[in-house]
Design a protein around this motif. Structure first.
Motif, mmCIF file in Angstrom:
data_model
loop_
_atom_site.group_PDB
_atom_site.id
_atom_site.type_symbol
_atom_site.label_atom_id
_atom_site.label_comp_id
_atom_site.label_asym_id
_atom_site.label_seq_id
_atom_site.Cartn_x
_atom_site.Cartn_y
_atom_site.Cartn_z
ATOM 1 N N LEU B 619 -28.350 -5.320 5.374
ATOM 2 C CA LEU B 619 -29.213 -5.725 6.485
ATOM 3 C C LEU B 619 -30.302 -4.692 6.716
ATOM 4 C CD1 LEU B 619 -26.686 -7.215 9.074
ATOM 5 C CD2 LEU B 619 -28.573 -8.402 7.932
ATOM 6 N N LEU B 620 -29.855 -3.430 6.710
ATOM 7 C CA LEU B 620 -30.818 -2.354 6.919
ATOM 8 C C LEU B 620 -31.896 -2.380 5.847
ATOM 9 C CD1 LEU B 620 -28.660 0.715 8.037
ATOM 10 C CD2 LEU B 620 -30.399 -0.508 9.345
ATOM 11 N N ALA B 621 -31.418 -2.508 4.629
ATOM 12 C CA ALA B 621 -32.370 -2.518 3.513
ATOM 13 C C ALA B 621 -33.377 -3.638 3.688
ATOM 14 C CB ALA B 621 -31.613 -2.670 2.201
ATOM 15 N N VAL B 622 -32.876 -4.815 4.084
ATOM 16 C CA VAL B 622 -33.786 -5.955 4.255
ATOM 17 C C VAL B 622 -34.757 -5.702 5.407
ATOM 18 C CG1 VAL B 622 -33.888 -8.393 4.884
ATOM 19 C CG2 VAL B 622 -32.167 -7.592 3.259
#
Lengths: 97, 625
Positions: B619-622
């Motif tokens: 999620l963070l990466a996205v």
């Protein structure tokens, strides 16, 4: 504000590590409660930060669910204790026969 | 009247079934029931025969269909029977000789605790054999054909506690299956070509069929006949079949069942008349077997095996005659009947001798028995004189006619048959001399004695028939009788008058007798069989049944065994290897997957946390990207 979130993260981590490493079911159970409360703290903090009540609502919701969960969880632990004379979660590994 | 012909079969069949299912209390009288059933069939056969005599020649074939056996689309088979001139003679022979042998068996099997079962099997055989000869459809014939095969198997292996008997029964069964392949294929070919397997319809259609069809039909039927009648190349089972009780050898392996092949050829006469190749094949098979059987008969010391070789040889004569076309058919049947008399007589005589000699079959332990067993000797002598063709005896008339017809066909075939007559006289004289004449070579504890009346009376009856069987030829009766079935024959004029030929045949037979007498009658006979090394090549080959078993072993058994071994190996390593290998790999994979399932809550929880962490990181990466 950041302090509250940091505290919440520390509490959650302590709870998670406790769940993973402790064997006594009561302690594991308490650690789960700790994680839930850490989450509650985060909810409330974010609620304060954003200035709406959604987070507090969620916190109450979690408390209610946690109360119900405690009832069931403790009764499971007790019945395990009654049949096996132990509260170690590692002894309850019948699924792997 | 003739609708009753099914009763001929039903009576012995019912009796056989009754004896098999009835419990121990029928042990006391079971043999009487069996004999009575056979006798009842014989009486009915005589009545029907008398009725048939009263009809005109054109009106002597009576067909009856009991019920529709198979009816699916174009495939239609009636359970039909035909009582005509040919089957009438067979019915009389089978039930007549059969009944005498039943009576004889009462005495012969007296001390066997399974005598009731023996009679049940005999009845079963009579029923099956009658089905065979009365059948109006090749499929019904096949039913009887397999029935006699089954009865033969059960009776050869009757003393199944002897491994040799069990093996002989199995051998007879397996070799017969080879012949049955021919029969089955022939019937299928009939369906494919003519759309029917009714004998009359097939015989009617055969003259119009192409050469290829009639030739293949003829050769396939001949293969079937070879199996059942122990003709070369399927002869090997008959000598081993002598393991069965002697009445069985007399009834099944001499008088009736083994002649079924001859019956088949004569019954299918239209097919063989239409195909020159098939007819020639029958002649060749007959001639080869005639000489091979006689050769074997000369060398065997086992009295039953010597007689079995003789049976092969005599059936060779019948086969030869059947191959000679309409001129030969009546004589094939004539010889079949006279042979049924004198060979059954001699087999029962051999059984009587064995009975007195404590079941010893080695003729070298006999000698001088004519004084100890006068009745057996006298009746056996009648059979002996009949088979060597002593003038006036039944075999004289029938063999004479076959040789005469053979000369009409071809000089070499005639000479072969003539040579056979000489050899026949030789080996029968040998058998006679070794058994009944010369010095007694009995073992010390053997006390030969005459058999009881119940055994000698059938011997006397068969002895009389051996003497008088020739009356069937009076005024060419049998030829005219069978003509509506087998067709009219053109009369061949021989280069020499028939009477000269008869003289020559008698002279050749006399030479054989003289040789046999000089070799075995004038000189003492060794009490033990001489070693293989000390006898001539001819005798050695004869003893080993002309190496027929060795040939089968090398040509058929061994390659088949190798093929089987290869198939077993391929099945185990190839097919099974692939399937079990696949399963093994799947098992290995699941073992790997099983490892993480520890059963500890902690490890599951860790997995869950790891999962959550990964989701969060994703999620963070996205979000950041």
């Amino acid at each position: 504000m950041t302090e509250y979130i940091t505290l919440s993260m520390i509490l959650f981590t302590i709870g998670a590590v406790g769940v993973l490493v402790r064997r006594n079911a009561i302690i594991v159970f308490m650690c789960i409660e700790l994680m839930l409360n850490a989450t509650n703290l985060a909810f409330v903090s974010f609620s304060r930060q954003h200035g709406n009540l959604d987070g507090q609502l969620a916190a109450f919701f979690v408390m209610v669910v946690a109360a119900a969960e405690v009832v069931i969880g403790l009764s499971i632990i007790i019945s395990i204790y009654r049949t096996r004379r132990t509260t170690s979660v590692d002894d309850a590994s019948l699924l792997k026969s | 009247m003739f609708d009753l012909q099914w009763l001929l079969i039903a009576i012995p069949l019912a009796s056989g079934a009754l004896l098999l299912i009835w419990g121990k209390e029928s042990d006391r009288f079971g043999h009487l029931i069996g004999t009575a059933a056979s006798a009842a069939s014989f009486v009915l056969g005589v009545v029907l025969f008398a009725a048939l005599l009263g009809h005109d020649a054109e009106d002597r074939s009576h067909a009856v269909s009991l019920f529709t056996w198979i009816d699916t689309g174009t495939f239609h088979v009636e359970m039909s029977f035909v009582y005509d001139q040919l089957s009438a003679l067979f019915v009389l022979l089978i039930t007549g000789v059969g009944t005498l042998i039943h009576v004889y068996s009462i005495g012969y099997m007296e001390h066997d605790e399974r005598r009731r079962r023996f009679f049940a099997f005999l009845n079963l055989f009579i029923a099956a054999m009658l089905t065979l000869v009365l059948a109006g459809d090749y499929l019904v014939l096949f039913l009887g054909w397999e029935g006699v095969g089954l009865a033969s198997y059960l009776l050869i292996g009757f003393w199944q506690h002897k491994p040799s008997a069990a093996a002989a029964a199995k051998k007879a069964f397996v070799v017969n299956r080879v012949g049955d392949i021919g029969m089955a294929l022939a019937i299928m070919l009939m369906f494919a070509q003519f759309g029917t397997s009714a004998i009359a319809a097939v015989n009617a259609a055969a003259p119009g069929a192409t050469d290829a069809v009639t030739t293949s039909l003829g050769l396939l039927l001949l293969l079937g006949a070879c199996g059942k009648s122990a003709q070369v190349p399927l002869q090997s089972w008959l000598l081993d079949a002598m393991e069965g009780p002697t009445p069985v050898s007399a009834l099944i392996h001499a008088a009736t069942m083994v002649t079924a092949g001859v019956y088949l050829v004569v019954r299918s006469n239209a097919i063989f008349d239409a195909s020159e190749v098939a007819r020639t094949a029958v002649i060749v098979v007959g001639l080869v077997t005639l000489l091979a059987g006689a050769w074997i008969g000369c060398a065997k010391d086992d009295i039953k095996k010597a007689l079995a070789g003789s049976t092969m040889s005599q059936i060779g004569y019948m086969m030869l005659a059947a191959g000679l076309g309409p001129a030969g058919y009546p004589f094939a049947i004539f010889h079949l009947i006279t042979h049924g008399f004198f060979k059954a007589n001699m087999f029962l005589g051999a059984g009587s001798v064995m009975h007195g000699m404590d079941d010893d079959v080695d003729m070298r332990h006999y000698g001088g028995l004519r004084k100890a067993m006068p009745v057996t000797f006298a009746t056996f002598a009648l059979g002996y004189l009949a088979i060597i063709g002593f003038p006036g005896f039944s075999g004289f008339w029938s063999k004479d006619k076959i040789i005469e017809t053979a000369f009409g066909e071809n000089l070499w075939v005639g000479l072969g048959a003539l040579l056979g007559a000489g050899v026949t006289a030789f080996y029968m004289t040998r058998l006679m001399m070794m058994t009944f004449f010369g010095d007694a070579r009995w073992k010390d504890d053997v006390h030969p004695h005459e058999s009881p009346k119940v055994m000698t009376v059938p011997l006397v009856a068969l002895g009389a028939l051996s003497l008088l069987g020739g009356v069937l030829l009076v005024g060419d009766w049998i030829v005219e009788w069978l003509e509506p079935v087998t067709g009219h024959a053109e009369h061949h004029e021989l280069a020499v008058p028939a009477i000269v030929l008869t003289l020559i045949i008698t002279l050749v037979a006399a030479t054989g007798v003289a040789l046999g007498f000089l070799t075995y009658g004038r000189r003492p006979v060794a009490a033990e069989t001489p070693a293989d090394g000390s006898v001539s090549f001819l005798a050695r080959a004869g003893r080993h049944e002309l190496y027929g078993n060795e040939l089968n072993e090398a040509v058929v058994v061994r390659p088949t065994r190798h093929l089987t071994r290869f198939l077993v190996w391929f099945d185990g390593k190839g097919i099974d290897g692939f399937v079990t290998g696949l399963a093994d790999r799947l098992g290995d994979t699941s073992q790997l997957l099983r490892k993480p399932q520890t059963g500890y809550v902690r490890s599951y929880a860790l997995t869950m946390f790891a999962g959550v962490a990964i989701v969060v990181l994703c999620l963070l990466a996205v979000t950041l990207a």
